[in-house]
Design a protein around this motif. Structure first.
Motif, PDB file in Angstrom:
ATOM      1  N   ARG A  61       0.824  -1.033   0.072  1.00  0.00           N
ATOM      2  CA  ARG A  61      -0.120   0.027   0.060  1.00  0.00           C
ATOM      3  C   ARG A  61       0.897   1.171   0.033  1.00  0.00           C
ATOM      4  N   THR A  62       0.211   2.381  -0.283  1.00  0.00           N
ATOM      5  CA  THR A  62       1.248   3.777  -0.252  1.00  0.00           C
ATOM      6  C   THR A  62       1.377   4.301   1.001  1.00  0.00           C
ATOM      7  N   ASP A  63       0.247   3.811   1.837  1.00  0.00           N
ATOM      8  CA  ASP A  63       0.472   4.088   3.218  1.00  0.00           C
ATOM      9  C   ASP A  63       1.148   3.367   4.480  1.00  0.00           C
ATOM     10  N   ARG A  64       1.140   3.482   5.657  1.00  0.00           N
ATOM     11  CA  ARG A  64       1.612   2.592   6.446  1.00  0.00           C
ATOM     12  C   ARG A  64       0.688   1.797   7.303  1.00  0.00           C
ATOM     13  N   VAL A  65      -0.483   1.326   6.647  1.00  0.00           N
ATOM     14  CA  VAL A  65      -1.542   0.517   7.118  1.00  0.00           C
ATOM     15  C   VAL A  65      -1.598  -0.767   6.739  1.00  0.00           C
ATOM     16  N   ILE A  66      -1.928  -1.687   7.514  1.00  0.00           N
ATOM     17  CA  ILE A  66      -2.035  -3.225   7.227  1.00  0.00           C
ATOM     18  C   ILE A  66      -3.487  -3.497   7.270  1.00  0.00           C
ATOM     19  N   ARG A  67      -4.199  -3.870   6.182  1.00  0.00           N
ATOM     20  CA  ARG A  67      -5.517  -4.404   6.189  1.00  0.00           C
ATOM     21  C   ARG A  67      -5.501  -6.064   5.893  1.00  0.00           C
ATOM     22  N   ALA A  68      -5.992  -6.737   6.658  1.00  0.00           N
ATOM     23  CA  ALA A  68      -5.886  -8.284   6.585  1.00  0.00           C
ATOM     24  C   ALA A  68      -7.086  -8.708   6.649  1.00  0.00           C
ATOM     25  N   TYR A  69      -7.070  -9.944   5.924  1.00  0.00           N
ATOM     26  CA  TYR A  69      -8.307 -10.702   5.910  1.00  0.00           C
ATOM     27  C   TYR A  69      -8.244 -12.200   6.228  1.00  0.00           C
ATOM     28  N   SER A  70      -8.942 -12.782   6.873  1.00  0.00           N
ATOM     29  CA  SER A  70      -8.752 -14.485   7.125  1.00  0.00           C
ATOM     30  C   SER A  70      -9.758 -15.244   6.467  1.00  0.00           C
ATOM     31  N   THR A  78      -7.584  -4.174  10.688  1.00  0.00           N
ATOM     32  CA  THR A  78      -6.775  -3.010  10.137  1.00  0.00           C
ATOM     33  C   THR A  78      -5.760  -2.644  11.248  1.00  0.00           C
ATOM     34  N   MET A  79      -4.548  -2.347  10.959  1.00  0.00           N
ATOM     35  CA  MET A  79      -3.590  -1.749  11.926  1.00  0.00           C
ATOM     36  C   MET A  79      -2.752  -0.916  11.200  1.00  0.00           C
ATOM     37  N   SER A  80      -2.253  -0.056  12.152  1.00  0.00           N
ATOM     38  CA  SER A  80      -1.158   1.066  11.657  1.00  0.00           C
ATOM     39  C   SER A  80       0.093   0.563  11.919  1.00  0.00           C
ATOM     40  N   LEU A  81       1.173   0.593  10.963  1.00  0.00           N
ATOM     41  CA  LEU A  81       2.447   0.543  11.398  1.00  0.00           C
ATOM     42  C   LEU A  81       3.060   1.104  12.147  1.00  0.00           C
ATOM     43  N   ASP A  82       2.595   2.517  12.572  1.00  0.00           N
ATOM     44  CA  ASP A  82       3.011   3.430  13.454  1.00  0.00           C
ATOM     45  C   ASP A  82       2.391   3.389  14.983  1.00  0.00           C
TER      46      ASP A  82
END
Length: 129
Positions: A61-70, A78-82
């Protein structure tokens, strides 16, 4: 590796995140014939890979967000890397958060990710990947 697992993973990724993933990775499951919990104590072990496992489809992604699906749970997070720390999560996404936390400690410019996780390992059957 079951081709149906990868095909289903790609389909789920496209449905959840609107688009095809540029990368797919697979970790085979394993069984230990001898040596359960002794490998990290310098004991003898005899693990071997099996055809079942865990697959992840992902794209940056272009931002520092992880969106994950199981796919197993039908859940998205969703979580922020920061804002990660090593103990902030206690749900299924703790595995993802833990890896992301460790990677950001080594690589401060790590981008965010969209990722989809699928597995054909039976839950609670004593197998790992």
């Amino acid at each position: 590796m079951d081709p149906k697992l990868i095909s289903g993973l790609r389909t789920a990724f496209a449905e959840v995140f609107a688009g095809a993933p540029p990368r797919v990775a697979f970790a085979p499951g394993r069984v230990n014939l001898i040596g359960e919990h002794t490998d990290y104590n310098d004991g003898f072990v005899l693990p071997m890979a099996i055809s079942r496992g865990v697959a992840v489809a992902f794209r940056p992604r272009t931002d520092r967000v992880i969106r994950a699906y199981s796919t197993s749970l039908g859940a998205t997070t969703t979580m922020s890397l920061d804002d990660l720390d090593s103990t902030s999560r206690t749900d299924w996404a703790a595995y993802i958060a833990g890896v992301a936390w460790a990677l950001t400690a080594e690589r401060r410019d790590m981008p965010g990710l969209d990722l989809c996780v699928a597995a054909d390992l039976p839950i609670g059957a004593g197998l790992s990947s």
